[in-house]
Design a protein around this motif. Sequence first.
Motif, short mmCIF file in Angstrom:
data_model
loop_
_atom_site.label_atom_id
_atom_site.label_comp_id
_atom_site.label_asym_id
_atom_site.label_seq_id
_atom_site.Cartn_x
_atom_site.Cartn_y
_atom_site.Cartn_z
N ASP A 1 0.87 -1.16 0.00
CA ASP A 1 0.00 0.00 0.00
C ASP A 1 0.92 1.23 0.00
O ASP A 1 2.11 1.12 0.30
CB ASP A 1 -0.90 -0.03 1.24
N ASP B 1 -0.25 5.13 0.84
CA ASP B 1 -0.57 6.05 1.93
C ASP B 1 -0.55 5.31 3.26
O ASP B 1 -1.18 4.27 3.43
CB ASP B 1 -1.95 6.67 1.72
N ASP C 1 -1.77 11.06 3.63
CA ASP C 1 -2.60 10.82 2.44
C ASP C 1 -2.16 11.80 1.35
O ASP C 1 -2.44 12.99 1.44
CB ASP C 1 -4.07 11.02 2.82
N THR D 1 -2.63 0.98 -4.52
CA THR D 1 -3.01 2.09 -3.66
C THR D 1 -4.30 2.77 -4.10
O THR D 1 -4.66 2.74 -5.27
CB THR D 1 -1.87 3.14 -3.65
N ASN E 1 -9.46 2.79 -6.28
CA ASN E 1 -8.77 1.52 -6.03
C ASN E 1 -8.61 1.27 -4.52
O ASN E 1 -7.51 1.33 -3.97
CB ASN E 1 -7.39 1.55 -6.70
N ILE E 2 -9.72 0.94 -3.88
CA ILE E 2 -9.70 0.63 -2.45
C ILE E 2 -10.49 -0.65 -2.21
O ILE E 2 -11.33 -1.05 -3.03
CB ILE E 2 -10.27 1.77 -1.59
N LYS F 1 -9.19 -3.37 -5.20
CA LYS F 1 -7.78 -3.72 -5.39
C LYS F 1 -7.64 -5.12 -5.98
O LYS F 1 -6.75 -5.37 -6.79
CB LYS F 1 -7.02 -3.61 -4.06
N THR G 1 0.28 -3.24 4.57
CA THR G 1 -0.74 -2.19 4.65
C THR G 1 -0.76 -1.60 6.04
O THR G 1 -0.16 -2.14 6.98
CB THR G 1 -2.13 -2.75 4.30
N SER H 1 -4.04 -0.41 6.87
CA SER H 1 -5.48 -0.15 6.91
C SER H 1 -6.32 -1.43 6.94
O SER H 1 -6.04 -2.39 6.22
CB SER H 1 -5.89 0.68 5.69
N ASP I 1 -7.85 -2.90 3.71
CA ASP I 1 -7.09 -3.78 2.81
C ASP I 1 -7.22 -5.25 3.16
O ASP I 1 -6.48 -6.09 2.63
CB ASP I 1 -5.61 -3.38 2.82
#
Length: 234
Positions: free
Chosen positions: A27, A29, A36, A131, A170-171, A175, A192, A194, A197
């Motif tokens: 990832d 960010d 971000d 990402t 693209n989240i 992804k 990652t 987050s 993900d």
Amino acid sequence: MSTQTGDALPSATADAGLPMPRVVLFDFDGVLLHGDAFGLFIRSRYQRSWWRKLLVLPCLPWLLLMLPFSRRLALRTLVHVALFGTGEQRYRAQAQACATELVQHSRRFNRDALRQLRRHQQAGDRVIVVTGCEQALVGSILEQLGLGDVELLASRLRPGWSGMRTGFHNIGPNKLKALAAHGVHEWHVAYTDSLMDVPMLKPAAESVLVNGTPKLCKKMDAALGRVVGRVEWQ
């Protein structure tokens, strides 16, 4: 909870189904960058343009109404206002300028994460940055960091009558769609910061959470059904 350091690569497994060379996903960010990148770009657009702030004022009642129900929709509105009147060529130039400004402030980047990425490259792994950041912006950043050869799957804007608008975001599960469209169906390691993900981490032989709090680690363990690897990087 397992803890890994930035001094060694996660160990390879002998699963015959994994491709050679190993595929490693990063990832961007919160992993390679502290913060971000696209959010910083949008904020700078408002800071440098007083009339864009005025354009937001009529939208405030609607934004306040929508925010509790859909933060994503409210943020999309702010992005569209920030990019109002901006064509594709102009946007790319602005994204490149923003990338240059970010790279000049090296403290914004996670040095340990960048070193780990380069270790994977040196080991012969296939590294892909996957990402939610916008492609032109994150691509310019990677190029200026000397990582222009890294494969990139990112969010994309699209041109509209009023300027650039949000396109493919693209989240999360998107992804997986982006990876499949890129011809990638198996990967060994995924990094990652987050919980969003989880879809990308589940198929990975080794999942690594970067700078996760104990609470986030517990949530990630529960979502994956296994103990997530953990690294503390600066």
